[in-house]
Design a protein around this motif. Structure first.
Motif, PDB file in Angstrom:
ATOM      1  N   LEU A  97      25.154  -0.065 -19.131  1.00 61.81           N
ATOM      2  CA  LEU A  97      24.389   1.098 -18.727  1.00 61.81           C
ATOM      3  C   LEU A  97      25.059   1.830 -17.570  1.00 61.81           C
ATOM      4  O   LEU A  97      25.875   1.273 -16.833  1.00 61.81           O
ATOM      5  CB  LEU A  97      22.972   0.679 -18.315  1.00 61.81           C
ATOM      6  CG  LEU A  97      22.094   0.120 -19.444  1.00 61.81           C
ATOM      7  CD1 LEU A  97      20.731  -0.265 -18.906  1.00 61.81           C
ATOM      8  CD2 LEU A  97      21.942   1.136 -20.564  1.00 61.81           C
ATOM      9  N   SER A  98      24.677   3.094 -17.405  1.00 61.48           N
ATOM     10  CA  SER A  98      25.207   3.888 -16.304  1.00 61.48           C
ATOM     11  C   SER A  98      24.774   3.289 -14.971  1.00 61.48           C
ATOM     12  O   SER A  98      23.725   2.642 -14.871  1.00 61.48           O
ATOM     13  CB  SER A  98      24.700   5.331 -16.403  1.00 61.48           C
ATOM     14  OG  SER A  98      25.079   5.918 -17.620  1.00 61.48           O
ATOM     15  N   LEU A 118      27.081  -6.090  -8.764  1.00 61.64           N
ATOM     16  CA  LEU A 118      25.771  -5.599  -8.366  1.00 61.64           C
ATOM     17  C   LEU A 118      24.778  -6.754  -8.254  1.00 61.64           C
ATOM     18  O   LEU A 118      24.899  -7.761  -8.942  1.00 61.64           O
ATOM     19  CB  LEU A 118      25.250  -4.577  -9.378  1.00 61.64           C
ATOM     20  CG  LEU A 118      26.118  -3.324  -9.588  1.00 61.64           C
ATOM     21  CD1 LEU A 118      25.439  -2.386 -10.573  1.00 61.64           C
ATOM     22  CD2 LEU A 118      26.385  -2.617  -8.274  1.00 61.64           C
ATOM     23  N   LYS A 119      23.798  -6.546  -7.403  1.00 62.93           N
ATOM     24  CA  LYS A 119      22.746  -7.548  -7.261  1.00 62.93           C
ATOM     25  C   LYS A 119      21.861  -7.531  -8.514  1.00 62.93           C
ATOM     26  O   LYS A 119      21.462  -6.465  -8.976  1.00 62.93           O
ATOM     27  CB  LYS A 119      21.892  -7.247  -6.028  1.00 62.93           C
ATOM     28  CG  LYS A 119      22.625  -7.405  -4.711  1.00 62.93           C
ATOM     29  CD  LYS A 119      21.726  -7.076  -3.532  1.00 62.93           C
ATOM     30  CE  LYS A 119      22.486  -7.234  -2.216  1.00 62.93           C
ATOM     31  NZ  LYS A 119      21.638  -6.876  -1.046  1.00 62.93           N
ATOM     32  N   PRO A 120      21.554  -8.694  -9.068  1.00 66.39           N
ATOM     33  CA  PRO A 120      20.663  -8.717 -10.238  1.00 66.39           C
ATOM     34  C   PRO A 120      19.242  -8.337  -9.846  1.00 66.39           C
ATOM     35  O   PRO A 120      18.760  -8.713  -8.779  1.00 66.39           O
ATOM     36  CB  PRO A 120      20.737 -10.177 -10.699  1.00 66.39           C
ATOM     37  CG  PRO A 120      21.122 -10.943  -9.479  1.00 66.39           C
ATOM     38  CD  PRO A 120      21.998 -10.039  -8.673  1.00 66.39           C
ATOM     39  N   GLU A 169      14.222  -4.731 -12.245  1.00 63.63           N
ATOM     40  CA  GLU A 169      13.923  -3.300 -12.344  1.00 63.63           C
ATOM     41  C   GLU A 169      15.117  -2.497 -12.840  1.00 63.63           C
ATOM     42  O   GLU A 169      14.964  -1.384 -13.319  1.00 63.63           O
ATOM     43  CB  GLU A 169      13.486  -2.747 -10.978  1.00 63.63           C
ATOM     44  CG  GLU A 169      12.125  -3.229 -10.489  1.00 63.63           C
ATOM     45  CD  GLU A 169      12.165  -4.668  -9.991  1.00 63.63           C
ATOM     46  OE1 GLU A 169      13.234  -5.073  -9.492  1.00 63.63           O
ATOM     47  OE2 GLU A 169      11.146  -5.370 -10.123  1.00 63.63           O
ATOM     48  N   ARG A 170      16.337  -3.044 -12.723  1.00 66.36           N
ATOM     49  CA  ARG A 170      17.535  -2.304 -13.093  1.00 66.36           C
ATOM     50  C   ARG A 170      18.369  -3.142 -14.055  1.00 66.36           C
ATOM     51  O   ARG A 170      19.183  -3.967 -13.634  1.00 66.36           O
ATOM     52  CB  ARG A 170      18.342  -1.970 -11.828  1.00 66.36           C
ATOM     53  CG  ARG A 170      19.516  -1.016 -12.075  1.00 66.36           C
ATOM     54  CD  ARG A 170      20.423  -0.896 -10.847  1.00 66.36           C
ATOM     55  NE  ARG A 170      21.058  -2.164 -10.529  1.00 66.36           N
ATOM     56  CZ  ARG A 170      20.768  -2.907  -9.470  1.00 66.36           C
ATOM     57  NH1 ARG A 170      19.839  -2.515  -8.620  1.00 66.36           N
ATOM     58  NH2 ARG A 170      21.395  -4.052  -9.246  1.00 66.36           N
ATOM     59  N   PRO A 171      18.199  -2.951 -15.356  1.00 70.33           N
ATOM     60  CA  PRO A 171      18.987  -3.729 -16.324  1.00 70.33           C
ATOM     61  C   PRO A 171      20.456  -3.341 -16.277  1.00 70.33           C
ATOM     62  O   PRO A 171      20.821  -2.233 -15.886  1.00 70.33           O
ATOM     63  CB  PRO A 171      18.352  -3.363 -17.667  1.00 70.33           C
ATOM     64  CG  PRO A 171      17.718  -2.034 -17.439  1.00 70.33           C
ATOM     65  CD  PRO A 171      17.272  -2.011 -16.014  1.00 70.33           C
ATOM     66  N   ASP A 219      18.581   4.659 -22.916  1.00 71.71           N
ATOM     67  CA  ASP A 219      18.004   3.527 -22.182  1.00 71.71           C
ATOM     68  C   ASP A 219      16.647   3.851 -21.578  1.00 71.71           C
ATOM     69  O   ASP A 219      16.028   2.994 -20.927  1.00 71.71           O
ATOM     70  CB  ASP A 219      18.969   3.036 -21.097  1.00 71.71           C
ATOM     71  CG  ASP A 219      19.263   4.105 -20.038  1.00 71.71           C
ATOM     72  OD1 ASP A 219      18.558   5.131 -19.999  1.00 71.71           O
ATOM     73  OD2 ASP A 219      20.203   3.907 -19.237  1.00 71.71           O
ATOM     74  N   LEU A 220      16.170   5.095 -21.725  1.00 74.77           N
ATOM     75  CA  LEU A 220      14.866   5.559 -21.210  1.00 74.77           C
ATOM     76  C   LEU A 220      14.824   5.616 -19.687  1.00 74.77           C
ATOM     77  O   LEU A 220      13.760   5.783 -19.097  1.00 74.77           O
ATOM     78  CB  LEU A 220      13.709   4.677 -21.718  1.00 74.77           C
ATOM     79  CG  LEU A 220      13.574   4.534 -23.231  1.00 74.77           C
ATOM     80  CD1 LEU A 220      12.431   3.585 -23.580  1.00 74.77           C
ATOM     81  CD2 LEU A 220      13.332   5.893 -23.881  1.00 74.77           C
ATOM     82  N   ILE A 221      15.978   5.491 -19.058  1.00 80.97           N
ATOM     83  CA  ILE A 221      16.047   5.482 -17.594  1.00 80.97           C
ATOM     84  C   ILE A 221      16.958   6.588 -17.073  1.00 80.97           C
ATOM     85  O   ILE A 221      16.546   7.400 -16.243  1.00 80.97           O
ATOM     86  CB  ILE A 221      16.560   4.112 -17.089  1.00 80.97           C
ATOM     87  CG1 ILE A 221      15.617   2.985 -17.531  1.00 80.97           C
ATOM     88  CG2 ILE A 221      16.699   4.123 -15.558  1.00 80.97           C
ATOM     89  CD1 ILE A 221      16.155   1.598 -17.256  1.00 80.97           C
ATOM     90  N   THR A 222      18.188   6.640 -17.570  1.00 78.72           N
ATOM     91  CA  THR A 222      19.211   7.533 -17.030  1.00 78.72           C
ATOM     92  C   THR A 222      19.059   8.934 -17.619  1.00 78.72           C
ATOM     93  O   THR A 222      19.247   9.125 -18.819  1.00 78.72           O
ATOM     94  CB  THR A 222      20.613   6.990 -17.336  1.00 78.72           C
ATOM     95  OG1 THR A 222      20.669   5.600 -17.013  1.00 78.72           O
ATOM     96  CG2 THR A 222      21.665   7.753 -16.555  1.00 78.72           C
TER      97      THR A 222
END
Length: 309
Positions: free
Chosen positions: A48-49, A81-83, A86-88, A173-176
């Motif tokens: 993902l972006s 990145l930290k797992p 909220e952020r897949p 992804d319904l987010i970006t």
């Protein structure tokens, strides 16, 4: 499908690796419930972006960093990145059970540009389309009837002749927001592809454009002109639909010249068309890329020699 089921996936081989989309597509399968074998499945795993928070607060998101090189004012390295729930990190598309047609479609393949005249459409393409069993696009009918994905529908015009639904495409992804990807699917089964469009469909096409623009304005605050509308030819399935993406979207082969036709250009062509006789989309020659695994590849490629004579 859940994590427990996904972990039962048995890998067979890589179908495609695409560095441009940061994705890998693999073939494998899931064990049958009776334990007698494996049911074929395709997994497409896409990175993902990066979240906007990376720019706003890198310290809160970057878990670790390893310097690779440094020279003068320039330094570069690798970061983790930290797992967080909220952020897949990746988007996983699953096709199961996967048919041989699915496997061919998602496999890496050589492409060739072909010219499809009106005569070749009638002789090669139309019989190919006619041979498709309705079961191949049953998932489309399930969406249109409300049997599946009803909760995802953003807009529906119920008219049997000119109606359509608008909903998020599985690619998003319904987010970006910059990768926003919607699809409008018409209700009528009389339009299978671009060549079936006629001047009397103009109202429906304009309504798809205006309603999608209104939806993204109201739901996500996107201004007029933030969307790119296009139609595939050849499409991946033969039931007319319009792809609706953010103007910043850069992604798959489906958004490139040779497959994507801007909805605004289609509308303009039909507006210039005559009221009687075959439409311009029936008469014109389409030039597009075909992969070697496509069902039209051999027949259409063989027919090109006759065009050059």
């Amino acid at each position: 499908m859940n994590l427990e089921t996904l972990q039962k996936f048995k890998f067979e081989r890589v179908l495609n690796e695409d560095p441009a989309s940061h994705s890998t597509t693999v073939l494998g399968g899931f064990p049958l419930q009776d334990g007698t074998g494996i049911s074929p499945a395709i997994l497409r795993i896409e990175k993902l972006s990066l979240p906007s928070g990376v720019a706003e607060n890198p310290r809160a998101i970057v878990n670790d960093f390893s310097l690779t090189e440094s020279t003068d004012v320039y330094s570069w390295g690798l970061g983790w990145l930290k797992p967080t729930l909220e952020r897949p990190d990746v988007k996983i598309n699953i096709i199961h059970p996967a048919t041989e047609v699915h496997i061919r479609k998602y496999s890496a393949q050589e492409l060739r540009m072909v010219h499809e005249t009106a005569e070749l459409y009638e002789r090669i393409t139309k019989p190919y389309m006619d041979a498709f069993p309705p079961s191949r696009i049953q998932w489309v009918y399930d969406i249109l009837s409300g049997k599946s994905e009803a909760e995802k529908v953003l807009f529906k015009d119920p008219s049997p002749e000119s109606g359509f639904v608008i909903l998020p495409d599985m690619k998003w992804d319904l987010i970006t927001m910059s990768t926003l990807y919607l699809v409008a699917i018409v209700l009528t089964q009389d339009i299978r592809c671009l060549r079936d469009l006629r001047k009397h469909h103009l109202g429906m096409l304009r309504n798809i454009r205006s309603q999608a623009t209104k939806v993204v304005q109201e739901k996500w605050g996107l201004a007029d002109g933030s969307l790119r509308f296009y139609v595939h030819y050849q499409p991946s399935y033969y039931h007319f639909h319009v792809h609706i993406v953010h103007v910043k979207y850069v992604g798959t082969m489906g958004s490139t010249v040779g497959q994507a036709h801007l909805l605004d250009d289609i509308i303009s062509l039909l507006e210039l068309d005559s009221d009687d006789g075959p439409s311009v989309l029936e008469r014109m020659t389409f030039t597009y890329a075909l992969g070697e695994q496509h069902g039209l590849y051999k027949g259409m490629l063989a027919a090109q020699a006759g065009l050059d004579a």
